[in-house]
Design a protein around this motif. Structure first.
Motif, mmCIF file in Angstrom:
data_model
loop_
_atom_site.group_PDB
_atom_site.id
_atom_site.type_symbol
_atom_site.label_atom_id
_atom_site.label_comp_id
_atom_site.label_asym_id
_atom_site.label_seq_id
_atom_site.Cartn_x
_atom_site.Cartn_y
_atom_site.Cartn_z
ATOM 1 N N ARG A 67 53.556 93.251 67.515
ATOM 2 C CA ARG A 67 54.942 93.072 67.953
ATOM 3 C C ARG A 67 55.168 93.689 69.338
ATOM 4 N N GLU A 68 54.628 94.879 69.532
ATOM 5 C CA GLU A 68 54.842 95.584 70.805
ATOM 6 C C GLU A 68 54.268 94.814 71.992
ATOM 7 N N VAL A 69 53.097 94.244 71.840
ATOM 8 C CA VAL A 69 52.460 93.571 72.969
ATOM 9 C C VAL A 69 53.160 92.258 73.331
ATOM 10 N N GLN A 70 53.977 91.738 72.429
ATOM 11 C CA GLN A 70 54.739 90.517 72.744
ATOM 12 C C GLN A 70 55.584 90.675 73.999
ATOM 13 N N GLU A 71 56.005 91.906 74.248
ATOM 14 C CA GLU A 71 56.839 92.151 75.420
ATOM 15 C C GLU A 71 56.118 91.826 76.723
ATOM 16 N N GLN A 72 54.800 91.792 76.690
ATOM 17 C CA GLN A 72 54.010 91.479 77.882
ATOM 18 C C GLN A 72 53.723 89.990 78.016
ATOM 19 N N ALA A 73 54.092 89.196 77.025
ATOM 20 C CA ALA A 73 53.798 87.757 77.043
ATOM 21 C C ALA A 73 54.455 87.066 78.234
ATOM 22 N N HIS A 74 53.768 86.068 78.753
ATOM 23 C CA HIS A 74 54.296 85.223 79.836
ATOM 24 C C HIS A 74 54.500 83.840 79.212
ATOM 25 N N PRO A 96 56.979 84.045 72.453
ATOM 26 C CA PRO A 96 56.010 85.116 72.629
ATOM 27 C C PRO A 96 55.254 85.416 71.339
ATOM 28 N N VAL A 97 53.948 85.586 71.493
ATOM 29 C CA VAL A 97 53.079 85.916 70.369
ATOM 30 C C VAL A 97 52.245 87.119 70.771
ATOM 31 N N GLY A 98 52.041 88.017 69.823
ATOM 32 C CA GLY A 98 51.170 89.160 70.034
ATOM 33 C C GLY A 98 50.115 89.199 68.954
ATOM 34 N N ALA A 99 48.968 89.748 69.293
ATOM 35 C CA ALA A 99 47.885 89.904 68.325
ATOM 36 C C ALA A 99 47.280 91.287 68.493
ATOM 37 N N LEU A 129 42.975 91.401 61.711
ATOM 38 C CA LEU A 129 43.771 90.872 62.819
ATOM 39 C C LEU A 129 45.202 90.734 62.343
ATOM 40 N N ALA A 130 46.154 91.164 63.170
ATOM 41 C CA ALA A 130 47.570 90.923 62.881
ATOM 42 C C ALA A 130 48.121 90.022 63.976
ATOM 43 N N VAL A 131 48.952 89.072 63.571
ATOM 44 C CA VAL A 131 49.575 88.138 64.504
ATOM 45 C C VAL A 131 51.076 88.137 64.232
ATOM 46 N N SER A 132 51.862 88.160 65.316
ATOM 47 C CA SER A 132 53.311 88.178 65.181
ATOM 48 C C SER A 132 53.940 87.371 66.307
ATOM 49 N N SER A 133 54.969 86.634 65.976
ATOM 50 C CA SER A 133 55.772 85.981 67.013
ATOM 51 C C SER A 133 57.133 86.657 67.045
ATOM 52 N N ALA A 134 57.827 86.504 68.138
ATOM 53 C CA ALA A 134 59.157 87.097 68.257
ATOM 54 C C ALA A 134 60.113 86.524 67.207
ATOM 55 N N ARG A 135 59.811 85.357 66.700
ATOM 56 C CA ARG A 135 60.664 84.745 65.678
ATOM 57 C C ARG A 135 60.369 85.262 64.273
ATOM 58 N N ARG A 136 59.307 86.028 64.130
ATOM 59 C CA ARG A 136 58.923 86.585 62.829
ATOM 60 C C ARG A 136 58.851 85.478 61.776
ATOM 61 N N ASP A 137 58.119 84.422 62.117
ATOM 62 C CA ASP A 137 58.064 83.226 61.276
ATOM 63 C C ASP A 137 56.742 83.038 60.544
ATOM 64 N N GLU A 187 40.371 89.805 57.600
ATOM 65 C CA GLU A 187 41.754 89.720 57.146
ATOM 66 C C GLU A 187 42.637 89.311 58.318
ATOM 67 N N VAL A 188 43.507 88.331 58.085
ATOM 68 C CA VAL A 188 44.459 87.864 59.089
ATOM 69 C C VAL A 188 45.852 88.081 58.517
ATOM 70 N N VAL A 189 46.584 89.033 59.100
ATOM 71 C CA VAL A 189 47.913 89.409 58.623
ATOM 72 C C VAL A 189 48.945 88.714 59.502
ATOM 73 N N CYS A 190 49.824 87.942 58.879
ATOM 74 C CA CYS A 190 50.820 87.152 59.612
ATOM 75 C C CYS A 190 52.215 87.703 59.326
ATOM 76 N N ASP A 191 52.881 88.140 60.378
ATOM 77 C CA ASP A 191 54.180 88.817 60.305
ATOM 78 C C ASP A 191 55.288 87.843 59.908
ATOM 79 N N GLU A 192 55.921 88.136 58.769
ATOM 80 C CA GLU A 192 57.039 87.327 58.273
ATOM 81 C C GLU A 192 58.393 87.950 58.631
#
Length: 129
Positions: free
Chosen positions: A9-16, A23-26, A71-79, A100-105
């Protein structure tokens, strides 16, 4: 909240993301506990865009890491975003099917898959011989 999800989630702030506004962070953890993060970086020529998972694994590989556990993956939409097919194949090049692939809901919720569940019958080096 899961520490890797938080880092994603934190690294999403750096997304272009001027084109998709998605924005997506991993955050990718190696077996020795080192974490590498990545965010998506879009380009007007969409095929030249970089995905968050690719950025994270590229940094890890560049620094000599070859064994990964989570691995964790998150989008700003938390979808509950999952890695796309291209990223799944890239992950399969360097990770086994038990990754393991953790997807942020959102709201502290996450869905966890294995890479093997997300990409069964992957293309492997052996298939190319």
């Amino acid at each position: 909240m899961d520490e890797l999800v938080e880092q994603a989630r934190e690294v999403q702030e750096q997304a272009h993301v001027p084109y998709s506004d998605y924005p997506v962070g991993a955050a990718l953890r190696t077996v020795d506990g080192t974490v590498f993060v990545g965010c998506n970086i879009e380009n007007a020529n969409y095929s030249n865009s970089l995905h968050a998972e690719e950025v994270a694994i590229a940094e890890a590989i560049k620094q000599g890491h070859r064994e990964f556990e989570r691995l964790a993956v998150s989008s700003a939409r938390r979808d509950g975003v999952t890695p796309c097919g291209m990223c799944r194949q890239t992950l399969a090049e360097f990770c086994d099917e038990a990754l393991e692939v953790v997807c942020d809901e959102g709201d502290g919720e996450a869905t966890t898959y294995t890479l093997g569940e997300l990409l069964p019958n992957t293309i492997t080096e052996e298939m190319l011989e």
